[in-house]
Enzyme design. Structure first.
Site, PDB file in Angstrom:
ATOM      1  N   LYS A  11       0.812  -1.212   0.000  1.00  0.00           N
ATOM      2  CA  LYS A  11       0.000   0.000   0.000  1.00  0.00           C
ATOM      3  C   LYS A  11       0.855   1.276   0.000  1.00  0.00           C
ATOM      4  CE  LYS A  11      -3.889  -2.261   2.308  1.00  0.00           C
ATOM      5  NZ  LYS A  11      -4.804  -2.211   3.475  1.00  0.00           N
ATOM      6  N   TYR A  51     -12.649  -2.556  -3.655  1.00  0.00           N
ATOM      7  CA  TYR A  51     -13.198  -2.546  -2.296  1.00  0.00           C
ATOM      8  C   TYR A  51     -14.731  -2.469  -2.277  1.00  0.00           C
ATOM      9  CZ  TYR A  51      -8.499  -2.065  -0.392  1.00  0.00           C
ATOM     10  OH  TYR A  51      -7.190  -2.288  -0.038  1.00  0.00           O
ATOM     11  N   PHE A  59     -16.010   3.809   6.514  1.00  0.00           N
ATOM     12  CA  PHE A  59     -14.609   4.097   6.171  1.00  0.00           C
ATOM     13  C   PHE A  59     -14.313   4.001   4.671  1.00  0.00           C
ATOM     14  CE2 PHE A  59     -14.841  -0.442   7.289  1.00  0.00           C
ATOM     15  CZ  PHE A  59     -14.302  -1.028   6.142  1.00  0.00           C
ATOM     16  N   ARG A  87      -0.994 -14.469   4.566  1.00  0.00           N
ATOM     17  CA  ARG A  87      -1.719 -13.835   5.677  1.00  0.00           C
ATOM     18  C   ARG A  87      -0.899 -13.916   6.965  1.00  0.00           C
ATOM     19  NH1 ARG A  87      -6.008 -11.587   4.288  1.00  0.00           N
ATOM     20  NH2 ARG A  87      -6.893 -11.437   6.366  1.00  0.00           N
ATOM     21  N   THR A  93      -4.649  -7.417  10.972  1.00  0.00           N
ATOM     22  CA  THR A  93      -5.062  -6.196  10.282  1.00  0.00           C
ATOM     23  C   THR A  93      -4.607  -4.948  11.026  1.00  0.00           C
ATOM     24  OG1 THR A  93      -6.977  -7.375   9.395  1.00  0.00           O
ATOM     25  CG2 THR A  93      -7.066  -4.972   9.353  1.00  0.00           C
ATOM     26  N   ASN A 114      -2.259  -0.069   6.860  1.00  0.00           N
ATOM     27  CA  ASN A 114      -1.573  -1.218   7.462  1.00  0.00           C
ATOM     28  C   ASN A 114      -0.561  -1.895   6.534  1.00  0.00           C
ATOM     29  OD1 ASN A 114      -3.344  -2.506   5.736  1.00  0.00           O
ATOM     30  ND2 ASN A 114      -4.514  -3.518   7.350  1.00  0.00           N
ATOM     31  N   HIS A 117      -2.086  -5.563   1.629  1.00  0.00           N
ATOM     32  CA  HIS A 117      -3.338  -6.315   1.496  1.00  0.00           C
ATOM     33  C   HIS A 117      -2.966  -7.708   1.012  1.00  0.00           C
ATOM     34  CE1 HIS A 117      -7.270  -7.680   0.079  1.00  0.00           C
ATOM     35  NE2 HIS A 117      -6.608  -8.124  -0.985  1.00  0.00           N
ATOM     36  N   GLU A 128      -9.419 -11.177  -7.310  1.00  0.00           N
ATOM     37  CA  GLU A 128      -8.547 -10.008  -7.201  1.00  0.00           C
ATOM     38  C   GLU A 128      -7.446 -10.030  -8.260  1.00  0.00           C
ATOM     39  OE1 GLU A 128      -9.341  -9.523  -2.401  1.00  0.00           O
ATOM     40  OE2 GLU A 128      -7.412 -10.297  -3.081  1.00  0.00           O
TER      41      GLU A 128
END
Length: 141
Positions: A11, A51, A59, A87, A93, A114, A117, A128
């Site tokens: 990100k 998203y 949010f 993960r 998260t 964070n 993703h 995705e």
């Protein structure tokens, strides 16, 4: 376990920290290989599509704004049990709750920013990956 592919995004906040090399090294040290990668700035439309499941959440606007605020690195990671392994490498998260040594503990700023993703299931990974990569762009490594 079988060889899987999963989707990962580094990100904007982690990109600003020049953390690509560190994050990729963490993936590789844990047996994940990069089968495809590109650096881009997401359009608002692409971020909203990605998203879409969060559209009704309070949010959503802030998330889309953050994800379009600068470059991101999009990746297809491949390896044994890639979805779960990714993960685990990412961590919780919330970076404050992430185990030390995970990507989010090291590079995440807060729940929204964070650092990374990762797909939460093989089905999500397929959806995705198709959103960001053409089939011919993904190598079998």
């Amino acid at each position: 376990m079988s060889i899987e592919q999963t989707f990962s995004i580094i990100k904007p906040n982690a990109m600003k920290k020049n953390a690509i090399g560190d994050i990729v090294s963490m993936f590789e040290a844990n047996g994940l290989k990069i089968a495809a990668a590109k650096i881009t700035v997401l359009t608002t439309a692409k971020a909203e599509e990605f998203y879409a499941e969060h559209k009704a959440r309070p949010f959503f606007g802030e998330l889309v704004s953050f994800m379009t605020s600068g470059p991101v690195m999009l990746m297809c990671l491949q390896g044994e049990g890639a979805v779960l392994k990714n993960r685990e490498i990412m961590g919780a998260t919330d970076p404050k709750k992430a185990n030390p040594g995970t990507v989010r503990a090291k590079f995440g700023d807060n729940v929204g920013e964070n650092a990374v993703h990762g797909s939460d299931s093989p089905e999500s990974a397929a959806r995705e990956l198709a959103l960001f990569f053409e089939k011919h762009e993904i190598c079998n490594v």
